[in-house]
Design a protein around this motif. Structure first.
Motif, PDB file in Angstrom:
ATOM      1  N   ALA A 216       2.323   8.179   7.443  1.00 38.93           N
ATOM      2  CA  ALA A 216       1.990   6.753   7.332  1.00 38.93           C
ATOM      3  C   ALA A 216       1.257   6.485   6.016  1.00 38.93           C
ATOM      4  CB  ALA A 216       1.140   6.325   8.526  1.00 38.93           C
ATOM      5  N   LEU A 217       0.369   7.410   5.644  1.00 38.40           N
ATOM      6  CA  LEU A 217      -0.386   7.215   4.398  1.00 38.40           C
ATOM      7  C   LEU A 217       0.549   7.220   3.195  1.00 38.40           C
ATOM      8  CD1 LEU A 217      -3.440   9.525   5.210  1.00 38.40           C
ATOM      9  CD2 LEU A 217      -3.475   7.027   5.035  1.00 38.40           C
ATOM     10  N   ASN A 218       1.588   8.038   3.307  1.00 40.16           N
ATOM     11  CA  ASN A 218       2.518   8.191   2.192  1.00 40.16           C
ATOM     12  C   ASN A 218       3.849   7.513   2.526  1.00 40.16           C
ATOM     13  OD1 ASN A 218       3.824   9.051  -0.049  1.00 40.16           O
ATOM     14  ND2 ASN A 218       3.315  11.225   0.187  1.00 40.16           N
ATOM     15  N   SER A 219       3.793   6.237   2.831  1.00 37.95           N
ATOM     16  CA  SER A 219       5.006   5.550   3.296  1.00 37.95           C
ATOM     17  C   SER A 219       5.316   4.341   2.422  1.00 37.95           C
ATOM     18  CB  SER A 219       4.785   5.068   4.730  1.00 37.95           C
ATOM     19  OG  SER A 219       3.718   4.136   4.762  1.00 37.95           O
ATOM     20  N   ASP A 220       6.515   3.814   2.589  1.00 37.60           N
ATOM     21  CA  ASP A 220       6.890   2.594   1.869  1.00 37.60           C
ATOM     22  C   ASP A 220       5.999   1.428   2.274  1.00 37.60           C
ATOM     23  OD1 ASP A 220       8.789   3.549   0.245  1.00 37.60           O
ATOM     24  OD2 ASP A 220      10.477   3.121   1.615  1.00 37.60           O
ATOM     25  N   THR A 221       5.648   1.406   3.558  1.00 37.20           N
ATOM     26  CA  THR A 221       4.771   0.317   4.010  1.00 37.20           C
ATOM     27  C   THR A 221       3.451   0.368   3.241  1.00 37.20           C
ATOM     28  OG1 THR A 221       5.768   0.528   6.192  1.00 37.20           O
ATOM     29  CG2 THR A 221       3.710  -0.711   6.066  1.00 37.20           C
TER      30      THR A 221
END
Ligand code: GAL
Length: 413
Positions: A216-221
């Motif tokens: 999640a930390l390293n996501s597109d979002t």
């Protein structure tokens, strides 16, 4: 001699009980702005009314970073204050480090368990023992607007980040500063977490800022979140750096800026200046909704002396008193931590907050604020904030920010 006076005399002796020392408390807190000072004064007055003697130890600095530094210095010198504004996982961290006074007897005598939401009660306990007393529930994800400016420019409170950006562009083109912001790392973090929740939704917020899930930390979002932070950077005035949050609130009050993104302690500031909700200023949840909670509380370090221990017990009892919770929160902008305090005298923003909190508890959007120390321990929270601030104050790209975020969190765990 008749029986009557004898009985009366013995009853009087029983009621007086053992001779009590005068309750003493040195209280470390960071409530120094107009609204905050007015709120803490309520506790000070009630403490004095019950015979207590209060030594104030205010450490200015919104969000409490300076207060926590002062606390550490005091504890290291072997001279912890009697009562400390402390919250979230920091309570358990201090408990593990130095121990904290057991306020279980006050909690049990006054039935805290029955009147506190489970989630709040859990924050107040250390290994099953009551170690802190909650004063309120602040909602962090609010956006405040100057009503006159918004009306003049035909702008409604934004419900999506796109709407926010469109409103900000309109204002900017008209020469109005769209967003009042104070460039202090905790304020950057406050805006950031509302964008994480708004763009990513509650599940993403939980994964990224509570569970610290690397994906999640390293996501597109997360990339989109930093993109939006960069856009927001374009909406603050040139003098934002280092500004205190209450001065940013004053900009909205005085018509120097249209919006502020800040927890509802900002409402305490509007109210202290005699501004009326719905008339002078408007409140709305930040785009995307949900509820980021920030519960203020006091913890009590282990201290010697009857007077100081009685001061701790008295403070704990007062803090959780129904009357205190009402008056304090009317001033502070928050809502009571106790579920049995009627909200009749509270304004629409507070009622909206209570509704959103209850809805959030049902649908999973009631989440702890990372920026206000409710979600994470100090090290990972600090690591995230460092990256958020570095990004906001430079031309770092979103790709770089995401990479740094994932790395910083990994090394802080
Ligand atoms: C928060 C605290 C609030 C408010 C704010 C600004 O962390 O929970 O009560 O005072 O800081 O100082």
């Amino acid at each position: 001699m008749t029986m009557k006076p004898l009985l009366a005399a013995s009853t009087a002796v029983m009621l007086a009980g053992p001779v009590l020392a005068e309750p003493q408390a040195e209280v470390l807190h960071w409530w120094t702005s107009g609204g905050e000072a007015r709120s803490v004064a309520v506790l000070q007055e009630q403490f004095a009314a019950e015979g207590g003697s209060w030594t104030d130890m205010p450490v200015a600095g919104g969000g409490g970073d300076a207060a926590m530094t002062a606390l550490r210095a005091r504890v290291l010198s072997g001279n912890a204050p009697t009562a400390v504004q402390l919250k979230g996982p920091a309570i358990q961290e201090w408990y593990e480090e130095t121990g904290l006074a057991d306020i279980g007897p006050v909690a049990e005598e006054n039935g805290w368990e029955a009147v506190l939401p489970v989630r709040i009660a859990e924050h107040m306990q250390c290994e099953g023992q009551w170690c802190a007393a909650p004063v309120n529930v602040h909602r962090v994800n609010w956006i405040w607007g100057n009503k006159q400016i918004l009306d003049e420019h035909g702008i409604a409170m934004p419900t999506t980040w796109e709407e926010f950006n469109a409103a900000a562009e309109t204002l900017k083109a008209a020469g109005v500063t769209p967003l009042a912001h104070g460039g202090q790392s905790w304020q950057d973090a406050t805006v950031f977490e509302t964008v994480v929740l708004g763009l990513g939704g509650p599940e993403f917020y939980q994964q990224a800022l509570v569970d610290l899930d690397p994906q999640a930390l390293n996501s597109d979002t997360m990339r989109q979140v930093f993109d939006q932070m960069r856009v927001i950077r374009g909406y603050v005035d040139d003098n934002f750096s280092g500004r205190d949050w209450n001065l940013a609130t004053a900009m909205v009050m005085n018509g120097e800026a249209a919006f502020q993104i800040m927890g509802d302690w900002a409402k305490g500031e509007f109210l202290a200046a005699d501004k009326k909700p719905g008339v002078d200023f408007v409140c709305a949840e930040t785009p995307g909704g949900g509820f980021l909670y920030n519960v203020d509380s006091f913890a009590f370090f282990k201290v010697d002396g009857d007077d100081r221990q009685q001061g701790q017990a008295l403070l704990a009892r007062l803090i959780m008193g129904e009357g205190f919770q009402k008056t304090f929160n009317l001033n502070k902008g928050s809502i009571p931590a106790r579920t049995d305090v009627a909200l009749d005298e509270f304004d629409d923003c507070a009622r909206q907050s209570a509704e959103a909190m209850n809805a959030g508890a049902e649908n999973g959007s009631l989440l702890p604020s990372y920026a206000h120390g409710m979600a994470l321990r100090g090290a990972p929270a600090g690591a995230i904030t460092d990256v958020v601030t570095a990004h906001f104050n430079s031309d770092m790209t979103s790709d770089e920010a995401v990479e740094q975020l994932a790395n910083a969190v990994a090394s802080a765990m």
